[in-house]
Design a protein around this motif. Structure first.
Motif, mmCIF file in Angstrom:
data_model
loop_
_atom_site.group_PDB
_atom_site.id
_atom_site.type_symbol
_atom_site.label_atom_id
_atom_site.label_comp_id
_atom_site.label_asym_id
_atom_site.label_seq_id
_atom_site.Cartn_x
_atom_site.Cartn_y
_atom_site.Cartn_z
ATOM 1 N N ALA A 1 0.827 -1.204 0.000
ATOM 2 C CA ALA A 1 0.000 0.000 0.000
ATOM 3 C C ALA A 1 0.862 1.255 0.000
ATOM 4 N N ALA A 2 1.954 1.234 0.773
ATOM 5 C CA ALA A 2 2.853 2.387 0.842
ATOM 6 C C ALA A 2 3.519 2.639 -0.500
ATOM 7 N N LEU A 3 3.963 1.572 -1.161
ATOM 8 C CA LEU A 3 4.624 1.722 -2.452
ATOM 9 C C LEU A 3 3.649 2.240 -3.519
ATOM 10 N N ILE A 4 2.401 1.748 -3.493
ATOM 11 C CA ILE A 4 1.392 2.231 -4.437
ATOM 12 C C ILE A 4 1.103 3.718 -4.188
ATOM 13 N N PHE A 5 0.971 4.061 -2.913
ATOM 14 C CA PHE A 5 0.733 5.460 -2.546
ATOM 15 C C PHE A 5 1.864 6.353 -3.039
ATOM 16 N N LEU A 6 3.099 5.916 -2.827
ATOM 17 C CA LEU A 6 4.249 6.698 -3.273
ATOM 18 C C LEU A 6 4.294 6.805 -4.795
ATOM 19 N N ALA A 7 3.921 5.737 -5.490
ATOM 20 C CA ALA A 7 3.934 5.762 -6.952
ATOM 21 C C ALA A 7 2.958 6.808 -7.487
ATOM 22 N N PHE A 8 1.752 6.856 -6.899
ATOM 23 C CA PHE A 8 0.769 7.851 -7.322
ATOM 24 C C PHE A 8 1.243 9.270 -7.019
ATOM 25 N N GLU A 9 1.820 9.457 -5.815
ATOM 26 C CA GLU A 9 2.291 10.791 -5.449
ATOM 27 C C GLU A 9 3.474 11.210 -6.323
ATOM 28 N N LEU A 10 4.337 10.249 -6.626
ATOM 29 C CA LEU A 10 5.484 10.548 -7.492
ATOM 30 C C LEU A 10 5.013 10.974 -8.875
ATOM 31 N N ARG A 11 4.009 10.297 -9.394
ATOM 32 C CA ARG A 11 3.457 10.663 -10.704
ATOM 33 C C ARG A 11 2.848 12.063 -10.654
ATOM 34 N N LYS A 12 2.154 12.358 -9.554
ATOM 35 C CA LYS A 12 1.481 13.643 -9.422
ATOM 36 C C LYS A 12 2.476 14.804 -9.338
ATOM 37 N N HIS A 13 3.595 14.571 -8.651
ATOM 38 C CA HIS A 13 4.553 15.652 -8.397
ATOM 39 C C HIS A 13 5.837 15.496 -9.211
ATOM 40 N N TRP A 14 5.802 14.676 -10.246
ATOM 41 C CA TRP A 14 7.025 14.379 -10.988
ATOM 42 C C TRP A 14 7.652 15.617 -11.609
ATOM 43 N N SER A 15 6.825 16.535 -12.101
ATOM 44 C CA SER A 15 7.373 17.722 -12.766
ATOM 45 C C SER A 15 8.220 18.551 -11.811
ATOM 46 N N GLY A 16 7.774 18.641 -10.554
ATOM 47 C CA GLY A 16 8.543 19.414 -9.582
ATOM 48 C C GLY A 16 9.803 18.705 -9.135
ATOM 49 N N ILE A 17 9.740 17.365 -9.057
ATOM 50 C CA ILE A 17 10.894 16.589 -8.594
ATOM 51 C C ILE A 17 11.948 16.471 -9.684
ATOM 52 N N SER A 18 11.506 16.168 -10.900
ATOM 53 C CA SER A 18 12.457 15.928 -11.987
ATOM 54 C C SER A 18 13.223 17.190 -12.369
ATOM 55 N N GLY A 19 12.689 18.350 -11.979
ATOM 56 C CA GLY A 19 13.366 19.597 -12.322
ATOM 57 C C GLY A 19 14.544 19.922 -11.419
ATOM 58 N N TRP A 20 14.723 19.146 -10.347
ATOM 59 C CA TRP A 20 15.840 19.436 -9.439
ATOM 60 C C TRP A 20 17.155 19.008 -10.056
ATOM 61 N N ARG A 21 18.103 19.900 -10.070
ATOM 62 C CA ARG A 21 19.437 19.622 -10.592
ATOM 63 C C ARG A 21 20.462 19.898 -9.497
ATOM 64 N N PRO A 22 21.011 18.851 -8.896
ATOM 65 C CA PRO A 22 21.957 19.068 -7.783
ATOM 66 C C PRO A 22 23.248 19.717 -8.258
ATOM 67 N N THR A 23 23.750 20.621 -7.445
ATOM 68 C CA THR A 23 25.054 21.228 -7.704
ATOM 69 C C THR A 23 26.142 20.363 -7.079
ATOM 70 N N GLY A 24 27.368 20.694 -7.371
ATOM 71 C CA GLY A 24 28.474 19.977 -6.738
ATOM 72 C C GLY A 24 28.440 20.121 -5.232
ATOM 73 N N GLN A 25 28.009 21.283 -4.754
ATOM 74 C CA GLN A 25 27.893 21.512 -3.314
ATOM 75 C C GLN A 25 26.814 20.614 -2.706
#
Length: 303
Positions: free
Chosen positions: A24-48
């Motif tokens: 249930a937790a993994l399914i919940f996370l999958a749905f939330e990840l799909r919903k917020h993917w645009s905000g998450i995928s836009g993160w670009r980590p710096t060297g710092q």
């Protein structure tokens, strides 16, 4: 049906319940990840950012030495064992918690110290004590933050007086248990003092764990530090108590997201939960390598 068969059936039921919670937790996370993917995928980590995450993994790995010392103090109740051997048994087997079942690391620790002056029954008792003391440290850390009024942002439905009432109940029941043991002549006070020290080490580790998560989240966005730390500790506890969840996988991240959703930063919460998992896995691997290189060939005996 015998009592032994009933206990076996209860264990099977607990494992299946844990598997259902994990799914249930993994399914919940999958749905939330799909919903917020645009905000998450836009993160670009710096060297710092990368350097900070690696530093936090090192800090987490060093923090595991607190739990290794906790394990050593528990083993001391049953015999004399070299501290380095206790450390090796803890650090080297820690990565096994990611295997299905979430018990392989506990079995591995017992097997590692077996044959070093400890009876099999004592090893079982030590393992059960570890299973009780480490999550108890998480509970104490959460109660401290709750009594300090630091968890209102993530647990607004629990008033501060209830935190104080719960803490008083725990302290009162502990004092009564010590008093009764003295009256019955059990002389448990020295043992309880050692266990209290072990509990204190667990509380310190939980504080460090919460601080590591807070640092990850603050790298992404500002938020109340104590609320972040408390959420991480509570999520760790949920993952630990879920049967069959390897290393709390899925359940910990889902709990973190649910707790932090009240901060209205769902994108950040999902990303921080994923980075927290990355940091702790890397830290466990660092601890494994350190235990293998530094403590693996420790002789028997000593302190």
């Amino acid at each position: 049906m015998t009592a032994l068969a009933k206990r076996a059936n209860m264990k099977k039921l607990a494992v299946w319940v844990g598997r259902f919670v994990l799914l249930a937790a993994l399914i919940f996370l999958a749905f939330e990840l799909r919903k917020h993917w645009s905000g998450i995928s836009g993160w670009r980590p710096t060297g710092q950012d990368v350097a900070l995450l690696f530093s936090l993994a090192l800090i987490y790995a060093l923090g595991l030495l607190l739990l290794a010392e906790c394990w050593h103090w528990i083993l001391k109740l049953f015999g004399t064992l070299h501290r380095k051997l206790a450390y090796a048994s803890f650090l080297i087997t820690q990565v096994a918690k990611y295997l299905p079942g979430n018990v392989a690391h506990l079995i591995g620790r017992g097997l590692y110290v077996r044959g070093n002056g400890l009876k099999d029954g004592h090893i079982v008792q030590a393992t059960l004590l570890e299973m009780a003391i480490i999550p108890s440290g998480a509970i104490v850390a959460i109660m401290i933050l709750g009594c300090a009024g630091q968890l209102g942002a993530v647990l607004p439905f629990i008033p501060i007086w209830l935190w104080w009432l719960g803490s008083f109940a725990i302290l009162a029941s502990s004092a009564i248990a010590v008093g009764l043991s003295d009256r019955l002549g059990l002389k448990l006070r020295p043992v309880l003092l050692d266990l209290s020290f072990s509990l204190g080490l667990s509380v310190l580790f939980m504080g460090l764990l919460g601080t590591v998560f807070a640092a990850i989240f603050l790298m992404l966005s500002p938020a109340p530090v104590a609320a972040l730390a408390g959420s991480a500790i509570l999520a760790w506890l949920v993952g630990y108590l879920t049967p069959g969840s390897p290393g709390g996988l899925g359940t910990r991240e889902a709990t973190l997201f649910a707790l932090l959703s009240s901060l209205q930063m769902q994108d950040t919460a999902l990303l921080a939960a994923a980075l927290f998992r990355l940091v702790t896995v890397l830290g466990d691997l660092i601890a494994f390598l350190a235990g293998w290189l530094l403590f693996r060939n420790t002789d028997k005996g000593g302190t």
